[in-house]
Design a protein around this motif. Structure first.
Motif, PDB file in Angstrom:
ATOM      1  N   HIS A 154       0.840  -1.203   0.000  1.00  0.00           N
ATOM      2  CA  HIS A 154       0.000   0.000   0.000  1.00  0.00           C
ATOM      3  C   HIS A 154       0.882   1.262   0.000  1.00  0.00           C
ATOM      4  CE1 HIS A 154      -3.543   2.202   2.247  1.00  0.00           C
ATOM      5  NE2 HIS A 154      -2.998   2.960   1.327  1.00  0.00           N
ATOM      6  N   GLU A 175       1.210   4.298  -2.931  1.00  0.00           N
ATOM      7  CA  GLU A 175       1.038   5.747  -2.737  1.00  0.00           C
ATOM      8  C   GLU A 175       2.239   6.517  -3.301  1.00  0.00           C
ATOM      9  OE1 GLU A 175      -1.820   5.878  -2.354  1.00  0.00           O
ATOM     10  OE2 GLU A 175      -2.681   5.054  -0.538  1.00  0.00           O
ATOM     11  N   GLU A 183      -9.395   6.820   2.057  1.00  0.00           N
ATOM     12  CA  GLU A 183      -9.275   6.198   0.726  1.00  0.00           C
ATOM     13  C   GLU A 183     -10.633   6.157   0.022  1.00  0.00           C
ATOM     14  OE1 GLU A 183      -6.563   4.906  -0.689  1.00  0.00           O
ATOM     15  OE2 GLU A 183      -5.130   4.736   0.954  1.00  0.00           O
ATOM     16  N   GLU A 207      -6.619   2.595  -5.322  1.00  0.00           N
ATOM     17  CA  GLU A 207      -7.350   3.119  -4.157  1.00  0.00           C
ATOM     18  C   GLU A 207      -8.528   2.202  -3.797  1.00  0.00           C
ATOM     19  OE1 GLU A 207      -5.343   4.881  -3.076  1.00  0.00           O
ATOM     20  OE2 GLU A 207      -4.944   6.780  -4.046  1.00  0.00           O
ATOM     21  N   HIS A 249      -7.217  -0.475  -1.726  1.00  0.00           N
ATOM     22  CA  HIS A 249      -6.908  -0.004  -0.366  1.00  0.00           C
ATOM     23  C   HIS A 249      -8.184   0.129   0.479  1.00  0.00           C
ATOM     24  CE1 HIS A 249      -3.241   2.153  -2.385  1.00  0.00           C
ATOM     25  NE2 HIS A 249      -3.091   0.845  -2.325  1.00  0.00           N
TER      26      HIS A 249
HETATM   27 FE   LIG Z   1      -4.541   4.760  -1.348  1.00  0.00          FE
END
Ligand SMILES: [Fe+2]
Ligand SMILES: [Fe+2]
Length: 241
Positions: free
Chosen positions: A63, A67, A132, A165, A168
Motif C-alpha cells: 500500500h 502511494e 481512501e 485506491e 486499499h
Molecule cells: Fe490509497
C-alpha cells in the motif's frame, strides 16, 4: 434530493469546469498529490513494525509503495498540463483536516500490549479506510470529467490511481475487523466515518473558496458566485455532519 447528493451533483459539474482549464486542473491534481505524500511527513502512518500478522504487514507495505507510485503519476500529469508541483500548507492536505476532526490517536506507544497495539493499528486503518473511500469517490468524478480534458495523460494517471485506491478501501476495513472484536471494530469505524464526513465538508469548502479566490480568472464566466455559495452552504453543514 438530500443535501449531500446535491453536493455530489455540484461536484461533478465542478470537476468538468476544473479539467477544462489546465491551471485549475493542475491545482486539483496537486491536492491529490499532497495527500499521497503526507505519510512521509509524519511518523505514525503505516505502523508496519507493530503488525503481528505477516500478510497484513506485507499488504500495508505494498500500500505504501502504491502511494509513492501515485505521487509520480500526479507529478507527471501536472507536468503534462504545463504546470509545476507546488508545496501546500497543512490546511490543503485532506489527511491533516481529517485528523483535526478525529479525537482518537493511533500512534502505537512503547510498552503497549498486543491488544492495545492492535487497537491503535485498527484506528489507523479505519482512518485510512474512510480517507481512501472519499478519495476514490472524488477520483471517480474526476475521471469522468477527464474524458472532456484537452490532455489525455491525467485521465490515464487517475484511472491507474483509482484502481489501487479501490483495493486499499477494501483491505483496510477487513483488517479493522480482523484486529479487534466486532463491537470495538464498529465503534472505531463509526468514529472515523464521522470524522471524515465532517472533514470532507470542511476541506472541500475551504479548498473551493481558496481556488475561487486565487485562480479567479480561470473559472467559466459567472460560475464563481454559484460555487462560492455552495462552499458556504457546505461550511454551515459541518456542525451537523
Ligand atoms: Fe490509497
Ligand atoms: Fe493513493
Amino acid at each position: 434530493m438530500p443535501a449531500l447528493h446535491l453536493i455530489d451533483a455540484v461536484k461533478r459539474r465542478l470537476h468538468r469546469d476544473i479539467v477544462a482549464d489546465p491551471v485549475l486542473h493542475a491545482r486539483v491534481l496537486n491536492l491529490y498529490l499532497c495527500g499521497e505524500a503526507y505519510p512521509h511527513a509524519v511518523d505514525d502512518y503505516f505502523p508496519i513494525e507493530h503488525v503481528d500478522c505477516p500478510d497484513l504487514a506485507s499488504t500495508m507495505r505494498a500500500h505504501m509503495q502504491d502511494e509513492d507510485k501515485h505521487i509520480a503519476l500526479y507529478a507527471k500529469a501536472i507536468e503534462k498540463l504545463g504546470c509545476e508541483v507546488i508545496d501546500l500548507d497543512d490546511s490543503a492536505i485532506f489527511n491533516v483536516v481529517i485528523r483535526s476532526h478525529t479525537p482518537s490517536p493511533w500512534r502505537v506507544e512503547p510498552g503497549m500490549d498486543a491488544d492495545a497495539r492492535n487497537d491503535r493499528i485498527a484506528n489507523f486503518l479505519a482512518h485510512a479506510h474512510f480517507l481512501e473511500k472519499r478519495v476514490a469517490h472524488s477520483l471517480e468524478m474526476h475521471l469522468d470529467a477527464c474524458a472532456h480534458s484537452p490532455s489525455p495523460y491525467p485521465g490515464k494517471a487517475v484511472s491507474a490511481v483509482l484502481s489501487d485506491e479501490n483495493r486499499h478501501v477494501a483491505y483496510t476495513i477487513d483488517a479493522v475487523h480482523d484486529l479487534v472484536p466486532r463491537q470495538r471494530a464498529n465503534d472505531i469505524l463509526a468514529e472515523h466515518a464521522r470524522a471524515e464526513r465532517r472533514a470532507n465538508l470542511d476541506f472541500s469548502s475551504r479548498t473551493l473558496l481558496r481556488l475561487l479566490r486565487e485562480e479567479a480568472d480561470h473559472w467559466p464566466a459567472g460560475r464563481r458566485p454559484f460555487f462560492g455559495a455552495v462552499a458556504w452552504a457546505m461550511r454551515r453543514m459541518i456542525a451537523g455532519a
